[in-house]
Design a protein around this motif. Structure first.
Motif, PDB file in Angstrom:
ATOM      1  N   GLY A 187      34.183  36.861  38.497  1.00  0.00           N
ATOM      2  CA  GLY A 187      33.594  37.302  39.761  1.00  0.00           C
ATOM      3  C   GLY A 187      33.352  38.795  39.844  1.00  0.00           C
ATOM      4  N   LEU A 188      33.556  39.506  38.744  1.00  0.00           N
ATOM      5  CA  LEU A 188      33.475  40.970  38.799  1.00  0.00           C
ATOM      6  C   LEU A 188      32.059  41.488  39.037  1.00  0.00           C
ATOM      7  N   ARG A 189      31.046  40.830  38.463  1.00  0.00           N
ATOM      8  CA  ARG A 189      29.687  41.331  38.624  1.00  0.00           C
ATOM      9  C   ARG A 189      29.274  41.297  40.094  1.00  0.00           C
ATOM     10  N   ALA A 190      29.571  40.183  40.761  1.00  0.00           N
ATOM     11  CA  ALA A 190      29.241  40.077  42.189  1.00  0.00           C
ATOM     12  C   ALA A 190      30.042  41.087  42.999  1.00  0.00           C
ATOM     13  N   MET A 191      31.331  41.249  42.649  1.00  0.00           N
ATOM     14  CA  MET A 191      32.168  42.188  43.383  1.00  0.00           C
ATOM     15  C   MET A 191      31.676  43.617  43.190  1.00  0.00           C
ATOM     16  N   TYR A 192      31.167  43.925  41.999  1.00  0.00           N
ATOM     17  CA  TYR A 192      30.647  45.274  41.752  1.00  0.00           C
ATOM     18  C   TYR A 192      29.508  45.597  42.710  1.00  0.00           C
ATOM     19  N   PHE A 193      28.521  44.694  42.799  1.00  0.00           N
ATOM     20  CA  PHE A 193      27.378  44.966  43.667  1.00  0.00           C
ATOM     21  C   PHE A 193      27.759  44.930  45.139  1.00  0.00           C
ATOM     22  N   LEU A 194      28.805  44.180  45.474  1.00  0.00           N
ATOM     23  CA  LEU A 194      29.286  44.158  46.854  1.00  0.00           C
ATOM     24  C   LEU A 194      29.915  45.489  47.235  1.00  0.00           C
ATOM     25  N   LEU A 195      30.635  46.091  46.285  1.00  0.00           N
ATOM     26  CA  LEU A 195      31.357  47.334  46.567  1.00  0.00           C
ATOM     27  C   LEU A 195      30.565  48.585  46.205  1.00  0.00           C
ATOM     28  N   ALA A 196      29.379  48.403  45.579  1.00  0.00           N
ATOM     29  CA  ALA A 196      28.626  49.547  45.073  1.00  0.00           C
ATOM     30  C   ALA A 196      28.329  50.581  46.155  1.00  0.00           C
ATOM     31  N   ASP A 197      28.050  50.107  47.368  1.00  0.00           N
ATOM     32  CA  ASP A 197      27.729  51.040  48.460  1.00  0.00           C
ATOM     33  C   ASP A 197      28.920  51.327  49.360  1.00  0.00           C
ATOM     34  N   LEU A 198      30.080  50.773  49.002  1.00  0.00           N
ATOM     35  CA  LEU A 198      31.249  50.914  49.871  1.00  0.00           C
ATOM     36  C   LEU A 198      32.419  51.600  49.178  1.00  0.00           C
ATOM     37  N   GLY A 199      32.181  52.130  47.966  1.00  0.00           N
ATOM     38  CA  GLY A 199      33.269  52.708  47.188  1.00  0.00           C
ATOM     39  C   GLY A 199      34.070  53.760  47.935  1.00  0.00           C
ATOM     40  N   GLY A 200      33.365  54.624  48.697  1.00  0.00           N
ATOM     41  CA  GLY A 200      34.059  55.684  49.403  1.00  0.00           C
ATOM     42  C   GLY A 200      34.905  55.214  50.562  1.00  0.00           C
ATOM     43  N   ARG A 201      34.735  53.944  50.987  1.00  0.00           N
ATOM     44  CA  ARG A 201      35.493  53.433  52.124  1.00  0.00           C
ATOM     45  C   ARG A 201      36.921  53.044  51.751  1.00  0.00           C
ATOM     46  N   PHE A 202      37.223  52.976  50.459  1.00  0.00           N
ATOM     47  CA  PHE A 202      38.542  52.508  50.017  1.00  0.00           C
ATOM     48  C   PHE A 202      39.307  53.622  49.304  1.00  0.00           C
ATOM     49  N   SER A 203      39.363  54.773  49.962  1.00  0.00           N
ATOM     50  CA  SER A 203      39.958  55.956  49.334  1.00  0.00           C
ATOM     51  C   SER A 203      41.459  55.838  49.113  1.00  0.00           C
ATOM     52  N   LEU A 204      42.128  54.954  49.842  1.00  0.00           N
ATOM     53  CA  LEU A 204      43.581  54.820  49.711  1.00  0.00           C
ATOM     54  C   LEU A 204      43.984  53.598  48.881  1.00  0.00           C
ATOM     55  N   LEU A 205      43.011  52.913  48.326  1.00  0.00           N
ATOM     56  CA  LEU A 205      43.303  51.689  47.586  1.00  0.00           C
ATOM     57  C   LEU A 205      44.197  51.948  46.376  1.00  0.00           C
ATOM     58  N   LYS A 206      43.984  53.088  45.715  1.00  0.00           N
ATOM     59  CA  LYS A 206      44.782  53.379  44.527  1.00  0.00           C
ATOM     60  C   LYS A 206      46.283  53.382  44.817  1.00  0.00           C
ATOM     61  N   TYR A 207      46.652  53.797  46.017  1.00  0.00           N
ATOM     62  CA  TYR A 207      48.076  53.821  46.357  1.00  0.00           C
ATOM     63  C   TYR A 207      48.622  52.398  46.487  1.00  0.00           C
ATOM     64  N   GLY A 208      47.804  51.496  47.015  1.00  0.00           N
ATOM     65  CA  GLY A 208      48.214  50.104  47.085  1.00  0.00           C
ATOM     66  C   GLY A 208      48.353  49.489  45.704  1.00  0.00           C
ATOM     67  N   LEU A 209      47.397  49.795  44.805  1.00  0.00           N
ATOM     68  CA  LEU A 209      47.463  49.285  43.437  1.00  0.00           C
ATOM     69  C   LEU A 209      48.676  49.862  42.711  1.00  0.00           C
ATOM     70  N   ALA A 210      48.957  51.129  42.965  1.00  0.00           N
ATOM     71  CA  ALA A 210      50.125  51.757  42.343  1.00  0.00           C
ATOM     72  C   ALA A 210      51.404  51.074  42.802  1.00  0.00           C
ATOM     73  N   ALA A 211      51.474  50.748  44.096  1.00  0.00           N
ATOM     74  CA  ALA A 211      52.655  50.053  44.621  1.00  0.00           C
ATOM     75  C   ALA A 211      52.819  48.678  43.978  1.00  0.00           C
ATOM     76  N   ILE A 212      51.703  47.993  43.747  1.00  0.00           N
ATOM     77  CA  ILE A 212      51.747  46.679  43.096  1.00  0.00           C
ATOM     78  C   ILE A 212      52.298  46.799  41.684  1.00  0.00           C
ATOM     79  N   LEU A 213      51.824  47.790  40.933  1.00  0.00           N
ATOM     80  CA  LEU A 213      52.285  47.969  39.559  1.00  0.00           C
ATOM     81  C   LEU A 213      53.770  48.344  39.516  1.00  0.00           C
ATOM     82  N   VAL A 214      54.189  49.200  40.433  1.00  0.00           N
ATOM     83  CA  VAL A 214      55.609  49.594  40.471  1.00  0.00           C
ATOM     84  C   VAL A 214      56.483  48.381  40.802  1.00  0.00           C
ATOM     85  N   PHE A 215      56.058  47.575  41.773  1.00  0.00           N
ATOM     86  CA  PHE A 215      56.817  46.382  42.154  1.00  0.00           C
ATOM     87  C   PHE A 215      56.933  45.409  40.978  1.00  0.00           C
TER      88      PHE A 215
END
Length: 319
Positions: free
Chosen positions: A245-273
Motif C-alpha cells: 500500500g505504499l505507493r497509494a500512501m505516498y501520493f496521499l501524503l505527498a501534499d501533506l508531509g508538512g502537517r506531520f512534523s511531530l510524527l518522528k517522535y511517535g515513531l521513535a517512541a514505538i522503536l524504543v518500546f
C-alpha cells in the motif's frame, strides 16, 4: 522455524501478493498524476484487504488450532502490520525529499516507486527468512535487535529536526565519481548513450536512493516485528501487506508531509518500546494486544499533536 504456515498457505499468499502488485501496476498504467481522492480510495482498499486477510486467517486458525491461537496470531498480524505501516510513513517522507532533490516530476515518480516497491518485496522476503533462521538458531540475537531498536529510537528522536543533505550523500557521490551521470532527466529512461558512452540519468540515482532508503528502514522495521512474533508467516504477511500500500500512501501524503512534523517522535517512541520489549523478553512477557495498543497510541498521539500544531510553527521548522 515454528510457523502456522503450511505449503498451501504460502502458495495462496504468494499468488495474492502477485495479483495485488499486478493490479496496482495495471491500474497505474498511463497515469500522469494521482489525485488525493484516488490515492485515498486506494489506501482504504489496501487497508481493507489487510484486515480481510487477518479475518480469514483468524477464521481458519479458529477452526483448526483453536480460539486462543487464532486470537494470538491475528493480533500479532495486525500489530506487525501497524508497526510496519507507521514506520513506512517516515520512509514516504524520505522519498518526497529524494524526488524533490532530483526534481523528479510526478509522472516519473510513479515509475520509480513501482520498481522501488518490487525491490522492497524481494528484499524483505529474503531478510525475513534469513532473520527467522538466525533467531531460531541464535536466540541471543533478539537482545542485539532490541538494543539496536532502542538506540535507533533515541537517535530518531534526537535528530528529529535534522535536515538531510542529499548532495553530500556518500552513495551518490561515489556513483557520480565512478559513473557518468547526465545533468538533466531524459524522460523515463534510466540510462542513455552520449557520444558512444553509456550514462546514467538522475532518475536512476533517485531509484538507487529509494531502494537504499528501504534497506535502511527494513533494518529497523523487520526486527521490530520479530519483537511481536517470530513466526515467519506472520512476519512476512504483515510486512508485505503494509509494503503493497505504499505507493497509494505516498501520493496521499505527498501534499501533506508538512502537517506531520511531530510524527518522528511517535515513531521513535514505538522503536524504543519495542526495543525494550525485546531486551526483557525472557523475564517479562508483554502481551501482543498490549503492544498493539501501545503502538496505536503512540502513532495517534503524534499525528494528533502534529495536526493541532500551529501552521506557523511547522513552517518555521521547515525553513
Amino acid at each position: 522455524m515454528e510457523t502456522i504456515g503450511v505449503w498451501w498457505m504460502w502458495l495462496v499468499f504468494g499468488l495474492l501478493v502477485s495479483a495485488m502488485f499486478a493490479a496496482d501496476l495495471f491500474l497505474a498504467k498511463g497515469e500522469t498524476r494521482v489525485s488525493i481522492r484516488k490515492a485515498a480510495l486506494w489506501s482504504v482498499l489496501w487497508v481493507a484487504l489487510s484486515i480481510a486477510f487477518a479475518g480469514a486467517l483468524w477464521g481458519y486458525l479458529d477452526q483448526t488450532l483453536g480460539r486462543q491461537i487464532a486470537n494470538e496470531k491475528a493480533v500479532a498480524f495486525l500489530t506487525g502490520y501497524l508497526v510496519e505501516k507507521s514506520l513506512a510513513i517516515d520512509n514516504v517522507f524520505v522519498w518526497m525529499m529524494i524526488f524533490s532533490f532530483f526534481a523528479i516530476p510526478i509522472h516519473l515518480q510513479r515509475r520509480v516507486l513501482l520498481y522501488g516497491i518490487l525491490g522492497a518485496i524481494v528484499l524483505r522476503t529474503v531478510m525475513i527468512f534469513a532473520g527467522s533462521w538466525l533467531i531460531a538458531e541464535f536466540h541471543w540475537l533478539l537482545y542485539l535487535f532490541g538494543a539496536f531498536l532502542l538506540i535507533t529510537g533515541v537517535k530518531m528522536a534526537w535528530f528529529a529536526d535534522h535536515e538531510t543533505n542529499l548532495a553530500q550523500n556518500p552513495l551518490i557521490r561515489w556513483i557520480k565519481k565512478h559513473y557518468p551521470v547526465t545533468e538533466h532527466l531524459e524522460g523515463e529512461r534510466f540510462f542513455v548513450l552520449r557520444d558512444g558512452m553509456r550514462m546514467a540519468t538522475p532518475l536512476v540515482l533517485a531509484l538507487i536512493l529509494v531502494e537504499f532508503s528501504d534497506v535502511i528502514f527494513a533494518v529497523d522495521s523487520i526486527p521490530a516485528i520479530f519483537a511481536i512474533t517470530t513466526d515467519p508467516f506472520i512476519v512476512l504477511t504483515s510486512n508485505l501487506f503494509a509494503i503493497l500500500g505504499l505507493r497509494a500512501m505516498y501520493f496521499l501524503l505527498a501534499d501533506l508531509g508538512g502537517r506531520f512534523s511531530l510524527l518522528k517522535y511517535g515513531l521513535a517512541a514505538i522503536l524504543v518500546f519495542i526495543g525494550a520489549k525485546m531486551l526483557i523478553v525472557d523475564w517479562i512477557k508483554i502481551p501482543v494486544w498490549l503492544s498493539l495498543s501501545a503502538v496505536a497510541l503512540a502513532l495517534a498521539i503524534s499525528i494528533a499533536a502534529s495536526l493541532m500544531r500551529k501552521p506557523e510553527l511547522q513552517a518555521g521548522k521547515r525553513s
